[in-house]
Design an enzyme around this catalytic site. Sequence first.
Site, short mmCIF file in Angstrom:
data_model
loop_
_atom_site.label_atom_id
_atom_site.label_comp_id
_atom_site.label_asym_id
_atom_site.label_seq_id
_atom_site.Cartn_x
_atom_site.Cartn_y
_atom_site.Cartn_z
N GLU A 156 0.83 -1.22 0.00
CA GLU A 156 0.00 0.00 0.00
C GLU A 156 0.85 1.26 0.00
O GLU A 156 0.53 2.23 -0.71
CB GLU A 156 -0.93 -0.02 1.21
CG GLU A 156 -2.05 -1.05 1.09
CD GLU A 156 -2.93 -1.14 2.31
OE1 GLU A 156 -3.91 -1.90 2.28
OE2 GLU A 156 -2.64 -0.45 3.31
N HIS A 190 -10.34 1.20 0.39
CA HIS A 190 -10.81 0.32 1.46
C HIS A 190 -12.33 0.15 1.46
O HIS A 190 -12.87 -0.60 2.27
CB HIS A 190 -10.37 0.86 2.83
CG HIS A 190 -8.89 0.77 3.07
ND1 HIS A 190 -7.99 1.66 2.52
CD2 HIS A 190 -8.14 -0.11 3.78
CE1 HIS A 190 -6.77 1.34 2.89
NE2 HIS A 190 -6.83 0.26 3.66
#
Length: 299
Positions: A156, A190
């Site tokens: 990420e 997310h």
Amino acid sequence: MGQSARGLAVLACVANALSYVGLLYVWRGNLPRDHPTTIKRRIISTTLACSVAWLPVYFWATRVKPMAAPIPVHGLLGLRLEGLGRAIVDSLYLCITLFIGPLVYFVYTIDLEDPNESNPPGLEQPGALGKLAARVRRLVGDWRLWRNLVAAPLTEEWVFRACMAPLLVMEGLPLVRVVLLTPLFFGAAHLHHAAELVRHQHMPLGRALAAVTFQFAYTTLFGWLATFLFLRTGHLAAPLAAHVFCNWAGFPPFGEMWEHPRAIVLLLTTAGGLVTFVLQLGRMTAPSRYGNEVYGAGW
């Protein structure tokens, strides 16, 4: 070409975010996200996304904005040696000050006992260090640990920090605006967790949407800090260290802390840590501390 190139840079960020999330769902099956098979597959997917995410930065630095990037591409990506150790230590120090209240609460409430494990009668009970060592051995074999503390932070931070922020900086966006903008891609990435909550945890849709909305806010807030650390230090390792720490610590359990018998102590340590964090943030991330000639001039 200024505005069109800037728009293409934003589209490149969107493409990176979509490829990172989209590749998670190329596998057949309906296993929950915490299943070892799902975790292994998704590590493969995110690694593939990482393998191509840096290409827009390379293209911009060598073709679109060659004069705006008189430094090697690896420098733009935060892969430098000068000041590396200091960037990691300073990042962890800032995170510890920010989380000092929850960390004290963790010390107060830590329980090394495992309710699923007991010694046979007659055997000596292990001490605290023995219990801790046994807990660590069990955790090492837990794929969720590898995902949360290794794979997720590394992939990420690479995709959403190192491969996005440089594009917007090269397009002339002020660094403060880059700090505020790039975490929105990170937070939005997310939102797909809502499907997991509904499908596998049978959570009502309304609650699932509320949960991912909170997660979007929390991850965006963390993204601001991570992007700030990346641009101030010029090191990918700085936000990576912060990401690992925050994934380990989790969201602070403020409700439980308030109900604890030592709530006043926890309140004071939390407030003191927050004040220390705010006062130290600028000084501890001064670009000159890390030889940051990549993004340092923009501050």
